[in-house]
Structure formats: C-alpha cells, structure tokens
Design a protein around this motif. Structure first.
Motif, PDB file in Angstrom:
ATOM      1  N   GLU A  53     -37.772  29.223   7.409  1.00  0.00           N
ATOM      2  CA  GLU A  53     -36.940  30.360   7.269  1.00  0.00           C
ATOM      3  C   GLU A  53     -35.646  30.270   7.976  1.00  0.00           C
ATOM      4  O   GLU A  53     -34.786  30.563   7.445  1.00  0.00           O
ATOM      5  CB  GLU A  53     -37.836  31.664   8.120  1.00  0.00           C
ATOM      6  CG  GLU A  53     -37.098  33.027   7.713  1.00  0.00           C
ATOM      7  CD  GLU A  53     -37.516  33.442   6.246  1.00  0.00           C
ATOM      8  OE1 GLU A  53     -36.569  34.508   6.040  1.00  0.00           O
ATOM      9  OE2 GLU A  53     -38.166  32.929   5.579  1.00  0.00           O
ATOM     10  N   ASP A  54     -35.559  29.828   9.243  1.00  0.00           N
ATOM     11  CA  ASP A  54     -34.396  29.878   9.997  1.00  0.00           C
ATOM     12  C   ASP A  54     -33.181  28.788   9.209  1.00  0.00           C
ATOM     13  O   ASP A  54     -32.319  29.234   8.752  1.00  0.00           O
ATOM     14  CB  ASP A  54     -34.583  29.150  11.427  1.00  0.00           C
ATOM     15  CG  ASP A  54     -35.140  30.268  12.270  1.00  0.00           C
ATOM     16  OD1 ASP A  54     -35.198  31.433  11.945  1.00  0.00           O
ATOM     17  OD2 ASP A  54     -35.757  30.076  13.166  1.00  0.00           O
ATOM     18  N   ASP A  55     -33.915  27.410   9.063  1.00  0.00           N
ATOM     19  CA  ASP A  55     -32.867  26.571   8.215  1.00  0.00           C
ATOM     20  C   ASP A  55     -32.432  27.052   6.931  1.00  0.00           C
ATOM     21  O   ASP A  55     -31.246  26.731   6.518  1.00  0.00           O
ATOM     22  CB  ASP A  55     -33.733  25.093   8.166  1.00  0.00           C
ATOM     23  CG  ASP A  55     -33.763  24.526   9.624  1.00  0.00           C
ATOM     24  OD1 ASP A  55     -33.067  24.951  10.616  1.00  0.00           O
ATOM     25  OD2 ASP A  55     -34.425  23.560   9.693  1.00  0.00           O
ATOM     26  N   ARG A  56     -33.497  27.578   6.098  1.00  0.00           N
ATOM     27  CA  ARG A  56     -33.072  27.923   4.708  1.00  0.00           C
ATOM     28  C   ARG A  56     -32.072  29.252   4.806  1.00  0.00           C
ATOM     29  O   ARG A  56     -31.277  29.178   3.797  1.00  0.00           O
ATOM     30  CB  ARG A  56     -34.327  28.071   3.945  1.00  0.00           C
ATOM     31  CG  ARG A  56     -35.000  26.755   3.771  1.00  0.00           C
ATOM     32  CD  ARG A  56     -34.047  25.774   3.336  1.00  0.00           C
ATOM     33  NE  ARG A  56     -34.500  24.388   3.508  1.00  0.00           N
ATOM     34  CZ  ARG A  56     -33.759  23.387   3.777  1.00  0.00           C
ATOM     35  NH1 ARG A  56     -32.453  23.414   3.838  1.00  0.00           N
ATOM     36  NH2 ARG A  56     -34.355  21.983   3.929  1.00  0.00           N
ATOM     37  N   PHE A 261     -22.438  12.049  12.401  1.00  0.00           N
ATOM     38  CA  PHE A 261     -23.565  11.107  12.771  1.00  0.00           C
ATOM     39  C   PHE A 261     -23.652  11.040  14.117  1.00  0.00           C
ATOM     40  O   PHE A 261     -22.837  10.450  14.837  1.00  0.00           O
ATOM     41  CB  PHE A 261     -23.465   9.636  12.174  1.00  0.00           C
ATOM     42  CG  PHE A 261     -24.632   9.077  12.509  1.00  0.00           C
ATOM     43  CD1 PHE A 261     -25.832   9.043  12.237  1.00  0.00           C
ATOM     44  CD2 PHE A 261     -24.403   7.600  13.017  1.00  0.00           C
ATOM     45  CE1 PHE A 261     -27.256   8.493  12.365  1.00  0.00           C
ATOM     46  CE2 PHE A 261     -25.434   6.753  13.256  1.00  0.00           C
ATOM     47  CZ  PHE A 261     -26.748   7.107  13.028  1.00  0.00           C
ATOM     48  N   ALA A 262     -24.640  11.767  14.910  1.00  0.00           N
ATOM     49  CA  ALA A 262     -24.638  12.239  16.383  1.00  0.00           C
ATOM     50  C   ALA A 262     -24.666  10.882  16.878  1.00  0.00           C
ATOM     51  O   ALA A 262     -24.075  10.713  18.113  1.00  0.00           O
ATOM     52  CB  ALA A 262     -25.460  13.056  16.689  1.00  0.00           C
ATOM     53  N   GLY A 294     -22.152  26.282   9.307  1.00  0.00           N
ATOM     54  CA  GLY A 294     -23.419  26.124   9.575  1.00  0.00           C
ATOM     55  C   GLY A 294     -23.749  24.547  10.244  1.00  0.00           C
ATOM     56  O   GLY A 294     -24.992  24.345  10.347  1.00  0.00           O
ATOM     57  N   SER A 295     -22.841  23.905  10.783  1.00  0.00           N
ATOM     58  CA  SER A 295     -22.991  22.726  11.460  1.00  0.00           C
ATOM     59  C   SER A 295     -23.624  22.997  13.043  1.00  0.00           C
ATOM     60  O   SER A 295     -23.259  23.892  13.530  1.00  0.00           O
ATOM     61  CB  SER A 295     -21.471  22.038  11.645  1.00  0.00           C
ATOM     62  OG  SER A 295     -21.073  21.915  10.398  1.00  0.00           O
ATOM     63  N   PRO A 296     -24.495  22.234  13.493  1.00  0.00           N
ATOM     64  CA  PRO A 296     -25.011  22.317  14.711  1.00  0.00           C
ATOM     65  C   PRO A 296     -23.803  22.099  15.641  1.00  0.00           C
ATOM     66  O   PRO A 296     -22.853  21.530  15.188  1.00  0.00           O
ATOM     67  CB  PRO A 296     -26.194  21.263  14.686  1.00  0.00           C
ATOM     68  CG  PRO A 296     -25.485  20.257  13.680  1.00  0.00           C
ATOM     69  CD  PRO A 296     -25.024  21.086  12.550  1.00  0.00           C
ATOM     70  N   TRP A 312     -28.197  23.556  18.836  1.00  0.00           N
ATOM     71  CA  TRP A 312     -27.409  22.202  19.402  1.00  0.00           C
ATOM     72  C   TRP A 312     -27.601  21.090  18.274  1.00  0.00           C
ATOM     73  O   TRP A 312     -26.663  20.610  17.692  1.00  0.00           O
ATOM     74  CB  TRP A 312     -28.031  21.749  20.644  1.00  0.00           C
ATOM     75  CG  TRP A 312     -27.206  20.540  21.272  1.00  0.00           C
ATOM     76  CD1 TRP A 312     -27.671  19.036  21.117  1.00  0.00           C
ATOM     77  CD2 TRP A 312     -25.898  20.254  21.515  1.00  0.00           C
ATOM     78  NE1 TRP A 312     -26.937  18.182  21.562  1.00  0.00           N
ATOM     79  CE2 TRP A 312     -25.747  18.825  21.705  1.00  0.00           C
ATOM     80  CE3 TRP A 312     -24.744  21.008  21.610  1.00  0.00           C
ATOM     81  CZ2 TRP A 312     -24.336  18.157  22.180  1.00  0.00           C
ATOM     82  CZ3 TRP A 312     -23.356  20.412  21.943  1.00  0.00           C
ATOM     83  CH2 TRP A 312     -23.582  19.096  22.110  1.00  0.00           C
ATOM     84  N   MET A 313     -29.028  21.053  17.975  1.00  0.00           N
ATOM     85  CA  MET A 313     -29.337  20.079  16.995  1.00  0.00           C
ATOM     86  C   MET A 313     -30.021  20.979  15.865  1.00  0.00           C
ATOM     87  O   MET A 313     -29.831  20.662  14.497  1.00  0.00           O
ATOM     88  CB  MET A 313     -30.361  19.150  17.411  1.00  0.00           C
ATOM     89  CG  MET A 313     -29.855  18.111  18.317  1.00  0.00           C
ATOM     90  SD  MET A 313     -28.249  16.871  17.830  1.00  0.00           S
ATOM     91  CE  MET A 313     -29.485  15.840  16.806  1.00  0.00           C
ATOM     92  N   GLU A 314     -30.795  21.841  15.942  1.00  0.00           N
ATOM     93  CA  GLU A 314     -31.410  22.912  14.950  1.00  0.00           C
ATOM     94  C   GLU A 314     -31.618  24.233  15.722  1.00  0.00           C
ATOM     95  O   GLU A 314     -31.685  24.348  17.032  1.00  0.00           O
ATOM     96  CB  GLU A 314     -32.919  22.176  15.015  1.00  0.00           C
ATOM     97  CG  GLU A 314     -32.708  20.822  14.021  1.00  0.00           C
ATOM     98  CD  GLU A 314     -34.200  20.231  13.747  1.00  0.00           C
ATOM     99  OE1 GLU A 314     -35.119  20.757  14.260  1.00  0.00           O
ATOM    100  OE2 GLU A 314     -34.173  19.432  12.972  1.00  0.00           O
TER     101      GLU A 314
END
Length: 336
Positions: A53-56, A261-262, A294-296, A312-314
């Motif tokens: 739900e969060d990501d989409r 690319f972290a 929308g970028s981390p 931070w990542m998600e």
C-alpha cells in the motif's frame, strides 16, 4: 501542430502475486490479456491487496505528478496488475484513471513486462518479444545463438493519436547491469541494434520520420557530464540515428540522473527518451522534467520536497525517477 506530454517510469516490481483461485478468478493466468471481461475486471480489487500500500501509493503519486498524457512503464507484472494500479491508485492521485492500457507478455524470467498508460487513443500496438537475433540480422552476444530472443523483456511498438495525427513509440527495458556493467554491456548493445532494425523495418527513412524510443535502458553514456566510450546504447546514438532528449534539453549534467545506486553512490541516467532526428528538430527546447519527489532520502543529491511517507531506503515511489517531456509533432494522418 499536436502536442503530447509523455513520460517514462520504471515502477520497480509492480506485481500482485497471489493465488488467483482463492480470489475466485478461474484460470486468470490465461486471461491476463483479456482483463476487460466481467469475470476478471470485476474482481481485480479482491486480489490487489498483495501490493504494498505504501509503495504503490507513492508510485501513483510520482506518476500523477508528471501530469502525462501517455506514460511508458517498466517492471509491470501483467495487464491485470496494470489495470488495477490505474483504476485504484493512479485514479486517486491524478483525478481519473488513464483508461488506455497496453501490455504484452514479454521474456523476463521474473515476469516483469513493459507497458503503457494512455489518455489518448492507442491506434496500433505490437510486441517484438518473440523476435530473434537471426530474424533481425543482429550479431548475437558471445554465448548466444541467432535463434535466441533478442530482448530480455520486449520492444513494445505503439502508435498513439492526437488530433488525428499518429506518433510511434518504442517502449524498452534493456538487460540489467546485474553481473557488472561492462560484462553485460554487449547484451544491451545487441538490444539497441535490434531496436534500430525494427525501426528500419517500420520506416524506410527513419531520420525523416517521427518516433521515440523510451524506457529504462540500464546504461548511460555519461556520469555527471563525464563522457563514457563503452555504453551499450551507442548503436542508437553514435551516428545520429537518434537524439538523447535529456542531454539536449537539460543543460546541467548533474541534473540528468534518474537513478541512484546507493552501493557505489552513482547518480546515473538510466531512463531515456531518444527522439528521431526529425522530431528533435521540431523540439529544439522542450519542456522536460525529472520527478524526484518519490526518491528515498539516500538519494541525497536531491534536496527538494518529497512526498509524505518517503523513507531513507523505503518506502519510496521506485528506485527510478519518472521523466516527462512535452513534445510537439506533426505525425502521420490517422487513419493513414
């Protein structure tokens, strides 16, 4: 002259893997390209909760922020998933669903495909997923044969129509860099040659026609303005066959990145729009934007506002940023 607002976006694993039988959808896997049937379409929501739900929600916000008329998508599981995403998530943030949806099953072993959402009529569509190196007269990369499939996913050919004029899009998602960029480069180079052959089949004079190749190409020709001479994309650009829109329209080389690319802290332009020479002439200074809200937060080069809930990542919208441009075209009369 017609005008089109066009985006490309790798949605990162837009999937809804589940047991369709438990959801009461018999043989849904055989109906993935027939989602408008009452049997499947009426029950899409019943299985959609398997998506994050969060990501989409964030993915839909990023897509809505492009305000695009047409969006080429990568990493979509199937047409059922694309339909559910459009009607349940995109519609919420964009005000309405795109409505026009195109996806053909491709070759990826994970089941991620390229697709299209459109608010304007789609008047032609064709998959090239089953084309082989031999059928396209492309030299296979080392270890492969002329009978092997040329695309890791697909090259989706689509004509859209605006004000009675048609424009051709080629939606791609090239081989990933998994295993090393240089070790996988020749596969992407062969895919680039295959796309070029397909355009040559469609148009007798590619330079004089109007078309766009767009998507996630998993390679770049520069890093922060420093040119590279080992890109898998060279067959599309070296002799002026196509024009890289971002390189032409975004003056600051530090502002062309679409992916971070972290692990190596590399900000790369993996997502591209390549215009035919004719179309590039018609758009010398296009309005182009890369949506990074929308970028981390680990993509620290972007200091602008982010959507609520970004981590931070998600969670995040995707590991890629959508690119959107407003383009003018003359096109071909439709129907031709």
């Amino acid at each position: 002259m017609p005008e089109l607002r066009l985006a490309t976006f790798n949605c990162e694993n837009l999937m809804m893997r589940c047991d369709f039988r438990r959801a009461g959808i018999p043989d849904a896997r055989q109906q993935l390209t027939d989602v408008d049937t009452a049997t499947v379409a009426a029950q899409v929501d019943a299985v959609f909760n398997v998506l994050s739900e969060d990501d989409r929600t964030l993915t839909a916000q990023a897509l809505a922020a492009t305000e695009a008329d047409v969006c080429a998508l990568q990493e979509v599981e199937n047409l059922v998933t694309l339909t559910a995403f459009d009607t349940r998530y995109v519609a919420r943030w964009a005000g309405s669903a795109f409505g026009g949806r195109v996806l053909h099953e491709g070759n990826d072993t994970r089941g991620i495909d390229v697709g299209l959402l459109s608010r304007v009529p789609v008047v032609f569509q064709r998959s090239h997923a089953r084309r082989t190196y031999g059928s396209l007269e492309v030299m296979p990369p080392r270890g492969q044969s002329v009978n092997d499939l040329a695309f890791r996913r697909d090259c989706l050919e689509v004509d859209i129509a605006v004000k009675g004029r048609a424009l051709t899009l080629f939606v791609c998602h090239f081989k990933s860099m998994h295993g090393g960029r240089l070790r996988t480069r020749d596969v992407r180079r062969a895919e680039a040659q295959a796309v070029r052959r397909i355009i040559g089949e469609r148009f007798a004079d590619p330079a004089g026609e109007e078309w766009i190749i767009l998507g996630d190409f998993n390679d770049y020709r520069e890093v922060d303005g420093v040119a590279l001479d080992d890109s898998g994309l060279d067959p599309l650009l070296d002799d002026g066959f196509a024009v890289d829109l971002a390189s032409q329209a975004i003056a600051d080389p530090l502002d062309r990145w679409t992916h971070h690319f972290a692990e190596d802290d590399i900000y790369g332009a993996l997502d591209h729009m390549f215009l035919s020479p004719r179309l590039a002439v018609l758009n010398p200074a296009p309005d182009i934007r890369i949506v990074r809200a929308g970028s981390p937060y680990h993509a620290a080069r972007y200091a602008g506002p982010r959507f609520p809930g970004i981590g931070w990542m998600e969670p995040k919208a995707s590991d890629h940023c959508p690119m959107v441009a407003t383009l003018k075209f003359e096109g071909r009369a439709f129907p031709a």
